[in-house]
Design an enzyme around this catalytic site. Structure first.
Site, PDB file in Angstrom:
ATOM      1  N   ARG A  29      -2.124   6.590   9.843  1.00 16.11           N
ATOM      2  CA  ARG A  29      -2.229   6.025   8.489  1.00 16.11           C
ATOM      3  C   ARG A  29      -2.342   7.126   7.430  1.00 16.11           C
ATOM      4  O   ARG A  29      -2.338   8.308   7.751  1.00 16.11           O
ATOM      5  CB  ARG A  29      -3.452   5.115   8.421  1.00 16.11           C
ATOM      6  N   CYS A  50     -15.231  -3.416  -0.584  1.00 17.74           N
ATOM      7  CA  CYS A  50     -13.849  -3.678  -0.149  1.00 17.74           C
ATOM      8  C   CYS A  50     -13.247  -4.813  -0.969  1.00 17.74           C
ATOM      9  O   CYS A  50     -13.955  -5.500  -1.704  1.00 17.74           O
ATOM     10  CB  CYS A  50     -13.834  -4.030   1.330  1.00 17.74           C
ATOM     11  N   LYS A  91      -4.064   1.184  14.797  1.00 20.85           N
ATOM     12  CA  LYS A  91      -4.000   2.191  13.729  1.00 20.85           C
ATOM     13  C   LYS A  91      -4.705   3.477  14.140  1.00 20.85           C
ATOM     14  O   LYS A  91      -5.620   3.452  15.000  1.00 20.85           O
ATOM     15  CB  LYS A  91      -4.639   1.637  12.462  1.00 20.85           C
ATOM     16  N   ARG A 135       0.858  -1.201   0.000  1.00 24.21           N
ATOM     17  CA  ARG A 135       0.000   0.000   0.000  1.00 24.21           C
ATOM     18  C   ARG A 135       0.890   1.245   0.000  1.00 24.21           C
ATOM     19  O   ARG A 135       1.816   1.343   0.800  1.00 24.21           O
ATOM     20  CB  ARG A 135      -0.858  -0.035   1.259  1.00 24.21           C
ATOM     21  N   CYS A 170     -14.196  -2.085   5.843  1.00 22.82           N
ATOM     22  CA  CYS A 170     -13.241  -1.313   5.043  1.00 22.82           C
ATOM     23  C   CYS A 170     -13.920  -0.471   3.960  1.00 22.82           C
ATOM     24  O   CYS A 170     -13.331   0.488   3.468  1.00 22.82           O
ATOM     25  CB  CYS A 170     -12.213  -2.235   4.418  1.00 22.82           C
ATOM     26  N   LYS A 201      -6.359   7.128  12.312  1.00 20.31           N
ATOM     27  CA  LYS A 201      -6.708   7.680  10.998  1.00 20.31           C
ATOM     28  C   LYS A 201      -7.160   9.130  11.083  1.00 20.31           C
ATOM     29  O   LYS A 201      -7.954   9.474  11.965  1.00 20.31           O
ATOM     30  CB  LYS A 201      -7.802   6.825  10.349  1.00 20.31           C
ATOM     31  N   CYS A 217     -16.544  -8.558   5.495  1.00 18.89           N
ATOM     32  CA  CYS A 217     -16.576  -8.944   6.910  1.00 18.89           C
ATOM     33  C   CYS A 217     -16.912  -7.698   7.723  1.00 18.89           C
ATOM     34  O   CYS A 217     -16.945  -6.592   7.183  1.00 18.89           O
ATOM     35  CB  CYS A 217     -15.230  -9.558   7.330  1.00 18.89           C
ATOM     36  N   CYS A 219      -7.812 -10.956   0.897  1.00 19.89           N
ATOM     37  CA  CYS A 219      -7.959 -10.550   2.294  1.00 19.89           C
ATOM     38  C   CYS A 219      -8.128 -11.766   3.206  1.00 19.89           C
ATOM     39  O   CYS A 219      -9.080 -12.544   3.044  1.00 19.89           O
ATOM     40  CB  CYS A 219      -9.149  -9.611   2.460  1.00 19.89           C
TER      41      CYS A 219
HETATM   42 FE1  SRM Z   1      -9.247  -2.141   6.040  1.00 20.83          FE
HETATM   43  C1  SRM Z   1      -7.956  -4.757   7.776  1.00 20.83           C
HETATM   44  C2  SRM Z   1      -8.295  -3.497   3.159  1.00 20.83           C
HETATM   45  C3  SRM Z   1      -9.863   0.798   4.520  1.00 20.83           C
HETATM   46  C4  SRM Z   1     -11.053  -1.114   8.777  1.00 20.83           C
HETATM   47  N1  SRM Z   1      -8.223  -3.808   5.558  1.00 20.83           N
HETATM   48  C5  SRM Z   1      -7.735  -4.733   6.423  1.00 20.83           C
HETATM   49  C6  SRM Z   1      -6.842  -5.746   5.694  1.00 20.83           C
HETATM   50  C7  SRM Z   1      -5.438  -5.247   5.751  1.00 20.83           C
HETATM   51  C8  SRM Z   1      -6.978  -7.208   6.156  1.00 20.83           C
HETATM   52  C9  SRM Z   1      -6.048  -7.731   7.203  1.00 20.83           C
HETATM   53  O1  SRM Z   1      -5.873  -7.113   8.263  1.00 20.83           O
HETATM   54  O2  SRM Z   1      -5.501  -8.813   6.973  1.00 20.83           O
HETATM   55  C10 SRM Z   1      -7.443  -5.621   4.266  1.00 20.83           C
HETATM   56  C11 SRM Z   1      -6.517  -5.981   3.108  1.00 20.83           C
HETATM   57  C12 SRM Z   1      -7.323  -6.542   1.969  1.00 20.83           C
HETATM   58  C13 SRM Z   1      -6.572  -6.684   0.712  1.00 20.83           C
HETATM   59  O3  SRM Z   1      -6.391  -7.836   0.264  1.00 20.83           O
HETATM   60  O4  SRM Z   1      -6.185  -5.690   0.113  1.00 20.83           O
HETATM   61  C14 SRM Z   1      -8.002  -4.213   4.297  1.00 20.83           C
HETATM   62  N2  SRM Z   1      -8.999  -1.445   4.207  1.00 20.83           N
HETATM   63  C15 SRM Z   1      -8.704  -2.190   3.119  1.00 20.83           C
HETATM   64  C16 SRM Z   1      -8.900  -1.412   1.839  1.00 20.83           C
HETATM   65  C17 SRM Z   1      -7.926  -1.792   0.736  1.00 20.83           C
HETATM   66  C18 SRM Z   1     -10.360  -1.594   1.402  1.00 20.83           C
HETATM   67  C19 SRM Z   1     -10.691  -1.163  -0.004  1.00 20.83           C
HETATM   68  O5  SRM Z   1     -11.308  -1.979  -0.672  1.00 20.83           O
HETATM   69  O6  SRM Z   1     -10.384  -0.047  -0.414  1.00 20.83           O
HETATM   70  C20 SRM Z   1      -8.738   0.017   2.395  1.00 20.83           C
HETATM   71  C21 SRM Z   1      -7.320   0.475   2.411  1.00 20.83           C
HETATM   72  C22 SRM Z   1      -7.197   1.832   3.022  1.00 20.83           C
HETATM   73  C23 SRM Z   1      -5.869   2.482   2.879  1.00 20.83           C
HETATM   74  O7  SRM Z   1      -5.483   2.786   1.749  1.00 20.83           O
HETATM   75  O8  SRM Z   1      -5.233   2.746   3.893  1.00 20.83           O
HETATM   76  C24 SRM Z   1      -9.233  -0.180   3.814  1.00 20.83           C
HETATM   77  N3  SRM Z   1     -10.200  -0.414   6.578  1.00 20.83           N
HETATM   78  C25 SRM Z   1     -10.449   0.632   5.752  1.00 20.83           C
HETATM   79  C26 SRM Z   1     -11.425   1.497   6.330  1.00 20.83           C
HETATM   80  C27 SRM Z   1     -12.019   2.746   5.679  1.00 20.83           C
HETATM   81  C28 SRM Z   1     -11.343   4.020   6.091  1.00 20.83           C
HETATM   82  O9  SRM Z   1     -10.269   3.994   6.696  1.00 20.83           O
HETATM   83  O10 SRM Z   1     -11.910   5.063   5.790  1.00 20.83           O
HETATM   84  C29 SRM Z   1     -11.779   0.944   7.546  1.00 20.83           C
HETATM   85  C30 SRM Z   1     -12.866   1.478   8.515  1.00 20.83           C
HETATM   86  C31 SRM Z   1     -12.429   2.667   9.295  1.00 20.83           C
HETATM   87  C32 SRM Z   1     -11.732   2.262  10.552  1.00 20.83           C
HETATM   88  O11 SRM Z   1     -10.522   2.057  10.512  1.00 20.83           O
HETATM   89  O12 SRM Z   1     -12.406   2.102  11.577  1.00 20.83           O
HETATM   90  C33 SRM Z   1     -10.994  -0.253   7.694  1.00 20.83           C
HETATM   91  N4  SRM Z   1      -9.432  -2.784   7.956  1.00 20.83           N
HETATM   92  C34 SRM Z   1     -10.282  -2.264   8.892  1.00 20.83           C
HETATM   93  C35 SRM Z   1     -10.269  -3.115  10.060  1.00 20.83           C
HETATM   94  C36 SRM Z   1     -11.084  -2.894  11.362  1.00 20.83           C
HETATM   95  C37 SRM Z   1     -10.293  -2.109  12.351  1.00 20.83           C
HETATM   96  C38 SRM Z   1     -10.966  -2.027  13.696  1.00 20.83           C
HETATM   97  O13 SRM Z   1     -11.056  -0.940  14.246  1.00 20.83           O
HETATM   98  O14 SRM Z   1     -11.380  -3.059  14.222  1.00 20.83           O
HETATM   99  C39 SRM Z   1      -9.381  -4.175   9.774  1.00 20.83           C
HETATM  100  C40 SRM Z   1      -9.018  -5.360  10.678  1.00 20.83           C
HETATM  101  C41 SRM Z   1      -7.917  -5.035  11.602  1.00 20.83           C
HETATM  102  O15 SRM Z   1      -7.268  -3.986  11.520  1.00 20.83           O
HETATM  103  O16 SRM Z   1      -7.674  -5.882  12.473  1.00 20.83           O
HETATM  104  C42 SRM Z   1      -8.881  -3.940   8.438  1.00 20.83           C
HETATM  105 FE1  SF4 Z   2     -11.077  -7.703   4.299  1.00 16.83          FE
HETATM  106 FE2  SF4 Z   2     -13.117  -7.356   5.923  1.00 16.83          FE
HETATM  107 FE3  SF4 Z   2     -11.676  -5.268   5.151  1.00 16.83          FE
HETATM  108 FE4  SF4 Z   2     -13.238  -6.421   3.437  1.00 16.83          FE
HETATM  109  S1  SF4 Z   2     -13.938  -5.406   5.309  1.00 16.83           S
HETATM  110  S2  SF4 Z   2     -11.083  -5.856   3.057  1.00 16.83           S
HETATM  111  S3  SF4 Z   2     -13.144  -8.535   4.019  1.00 16.83           S
HETATM  112  S4  SF4 Z   2     -10.954  -6.916   6.400  1.00 16.83           S
END
Ligand code: SRM
Ligand code: SF4
Length: 568
Positions: free
Chosen positions: A140, A427, A204, A71, A476, A206, A472, A433
């Site tokens: 981030r 997502c 993290k 990323r 995201c 944000k 899930c 993922c």
């Molecule tokens: Fe996310 C984890 C993809 C934005 C909340 N996110 C992940 C992981 C890294 C899975 C992992 O931990 O193994 C995913 C990788 C998937 C892949 O194969 O690429 C993933 N997140 C993404 C992306 C690529 C989704 C997309 O389709 O665009 C976004 C990348 C953002 C970036 O460029 O930095 C992405 N993730 C978000 C957002 C939206 C936002 O930030 O506005 C959220 C919700 C906001 C927040 O953070 O509360 C988000 N991602 C999570 C979470 C839940 C965190 C929590 O508070 O519990 C996880 C799981 C974790 O961190 O344990 C997670």
């Molecule tokens: Fe993966 Fe869940 Fe984030 Fe989708 S919402 S990219 S399934 S961690």
């Protein structure tokens, strides 16, 4: 064998070095060691495996098809055409031949194998980009409003995003030593981390900067949201500050919930860094370091009380927050098509399917964007809704861009025949993922196709109903802010949430638990029918569901919507 905790791994990582360099040289496996898999996140990369191949490889007694997601750190999401071409080359040389625009305004590569990881990182660096803290327990990628209608302010907001990102980068030289072969100096591995300390943040963190009336960054989904307040002459007076937004949740665990940030006051531009640093340091010191699922700032705020957290932030920042200033958001989407941006330059926003830029039969999106990058002289801006703005096009060049857009099926008609399809976000989910419980990005086209006849039947093809799909409950795609959201439970099964608003200010509510596509459409049909018949002029679907009493606010403990009295 039990694995060490993430806190222990961070502490013992020698300022995020671990044994990554050694692990990269181990040709006997495509994987890094357990601890390095955690540490490498701070360098913007995740070890993954192709889940489509998991069973077959297990049957063949092979190790999983290990690969890495990378990323980019791109505060505000702006790239030059040269950078675009470099990223395209990286994706086609080392990645899976796709560029993936994320919901945080940057690019991800998927499918990079371990022995090519370093070369890929070096190529990213050669394009004047980096991946420092794009993942990990640090600040981030900082979001900045990308709305092309506000050209002057865009430049300012972009600068804020850049500065906030630079300010809160870790101090360690680990990234430069591991990936760019920077010479190790005497204090290598024990550098002073003035903000983060040796265990960095509990989780993290944000930050996003929004410019009303557009909330295209979903500012209230961030740990720290800055809402730009502009005076009558169009100059920036400062920012309203919102804290404690976050989407992560868990199925069936009430203690893990999404939350919209609460607006705590106003700061002048000179006070922004101090208040932001105070928020990060308060979270560093008070955040939960035992249970990672409960470690985000939103829980720290709810556990200690907003008043106590705000008092501590003010004390540490040496800033007294002023009362929040009125603001009004109109929507949290992108504005598609051409708009004039001033100085004779035009901006074209394209709707991309879940931000995935790849060549598929009949839709050569990667090739199309490459051809545009070859002739375009302005910049590319990514949006937090996974779309791209071709920004700064002279009027005389519009026809050329239009022709390339049409030739490569990058236009709205090809990509998104309904308003819902245009604004939908999904997502990544499967196959990369590790946490996905159901498909999202790969399911969205099929679901939209199934939804389209239903929308058409009720005359709603052009109704801008905001749909978001997540594989899930981590959220995201920020599903809990959507008017209709599907959140993955199991293959082919989703939780259906309804009733978010189109401004990113109200959380939606669980409407059906663990349902199939047929059950989702069945649940939506009568609601869409009522909406089509009974809505008021300009009324949006989520608002209609609430006004009609068809849905209530969700039962989460705090901050389910932003107080309305703040709206001018
Ligand atoms: Fe996310 C984890 C993809 C934005 C909340 N996110 C992940 C992981 C890294 C899975 C992992 O931990 O193994 C995913 C990788 C998937 C892949 O194969 O690429 C993933 N997140 C993404 C992306 C690529 C989704 C997309 O389709 O665009 C976004 C990348 C953002 C970036 O460029 O930095 C992405 N993730 C978000 C957002 C939206 C936002 O930030 O506005 C959220 C919700 C906001 C927040 O953070 O509360 C988000 N991602 C999570 C979470 C839940 C965190 C929590 O508070 O519990 C996880 C799981 C974790 O961190 O344990 C997670
Ligand atoms: Fe993966 Fe869940 Fe984030 Fe989708 S919402 S990219 S399934 S961690």
């Amino acid at each position: 064998m039990s694995h060490p905790s993430v806190e222990k791994i961070k502490r013992e990582s020698r300022r995020l070095r671990g044994t990554i360099s050694e692990g990269l040289l181990d040709a006997s496996t495509g994987s890094l060691g357990f601890q390095d898999q955690r540490t490498i996140k701070f360098h913007g990369s995740y070890q993954q495996d192709d889940r489509d191949l998991r069973d077959e490889r297990r049957r063949q007694k092979l190790e999983p098809a290990h690969q890495f997601m990378i990323r980019i750190r791109a505060p505000g999401g702006v790239f030059t055409p040269r950078q675009w071409l470099a990223l395209d080359r990286i994706a086609t040389t080392w990645g899976n031949h796709s560029l993936r625009v994320t919901t945080r305004q940057t690019f991800q590569f998927h499918g990079v194998i371990k022995r090519e990881l370093k070369a890929t990182m070096q190529a990213i660096n050669a394009a004047a980009l980096d991946t420092v803290s794009a993942c990990g327990d640090v600040n981030r990628n900082v979001l900045g409003a990308s709305n092309p209608l506000q050209s002057d302010l865009h430049a300012q907001v972009h600068e804020w995003a850049q500065q906030l990102s630079l300010r809160f980068r870790p101090a360690t030289r680990a990234y430069y030593e591991i990936w760019l072969d920077e010479e190790k100096v005497a204090e290598s591995g024990v550098e002073h981390e003035p903000l983060y300390g040796e265990t960095y943040l509990p989780r993290k963190f944000k930050i996003a900067v929004a410019v009303p009336p557009h909330n295209d960054v979903d500012v209230f989904a961030n740990d720290l949201g800055l809402v730009a307040i502009v005076d009558g002459a169009g100059n920036l007076s400062g920012f309203n500050v919102a804290i404690g937004g976050g989407m992560g949740a868990s199925h069936g665990i009430a203690a893990h919930y999404p939350r919209v940030g609460n607006v705590i006051g106003f700061v002048t531009p000179e006070q922004v860094f101090a208040i932001a640093e105070a928020a990060i340091s308060v979270q560093r010191d008070l955040g939960d370091r035992e249970e990672r699922k409960h470690a985000r700032f939103k829980y720290t705020i709810d556990d200690h009380g907003t008043d106590a957290i705000v008092a501590l932030m003010q004390e540490r920042a040496g800033v007294v927050l002023q009362p929040a200033r009125p603001f009004r958001f109109e929507h949290n989407g992108d504005r598609f098509g051409w708009v004039e941006g001033g100085n004779g330059l035009w901006h074209l926003t394209l709707s991309l399917p879940s931000g995935r830029i790849a060549d598929t039969p009949g839709r050569p999106l990667l090739t199309g964007m490459r051809e545009i990058a070859r002739v375009h002289q302005g910049e590319f801006r990514l949006t937090a809704n996974q779309n791209v703005i071709i920004a700064g096009v002279p009027a005389a060049q519009r026809a050329l861009i239009d022709a390339l857009v049409a030739q490569h099926a990058l236009d709205l008609e090809n990509n998104a025949p309904t308003a819902t399809a245009r604004t939908a976000v999904a997502c990544v989910a499967l196959p990369t993922c590790a946490l996905a419980m159901a498909e999202a990005e790969r399911y969205l086209p099929g679901f939209l196709a199934a939804l389209e006849p239903l929308l058409a039947r009720h005359g709603l093809r052009e109704a801008p109903i905001l749909l978001r799909v997540s594989g899930c409950p981590n959220g995201c795609s920020r599903p809990y802010l959507a008017e209709i959201a599907l959140v993955g439970r199991a293959p082919g099964r989703y939780n259906l949430f309804l009733g978010g608003d189109h401004r990113g200010q109200r959380l939606n509510t669980l409407y059906r638990d663990n349902v199939t596509e047929a059950q989702i459409l069945q649940a939506l049909e009568p609601l869409l029918a009522r909406y089509a018949g009974d809505r008021e002029a300009g009324e949006r679907f989520g608002d209609f569901l609430h006004r009609s009493g068809l849905i209530e606010l969700p039962p989460y403990p705090t901050h389910r919507q932003i107080a309305v009295e703040l709206h001018a």
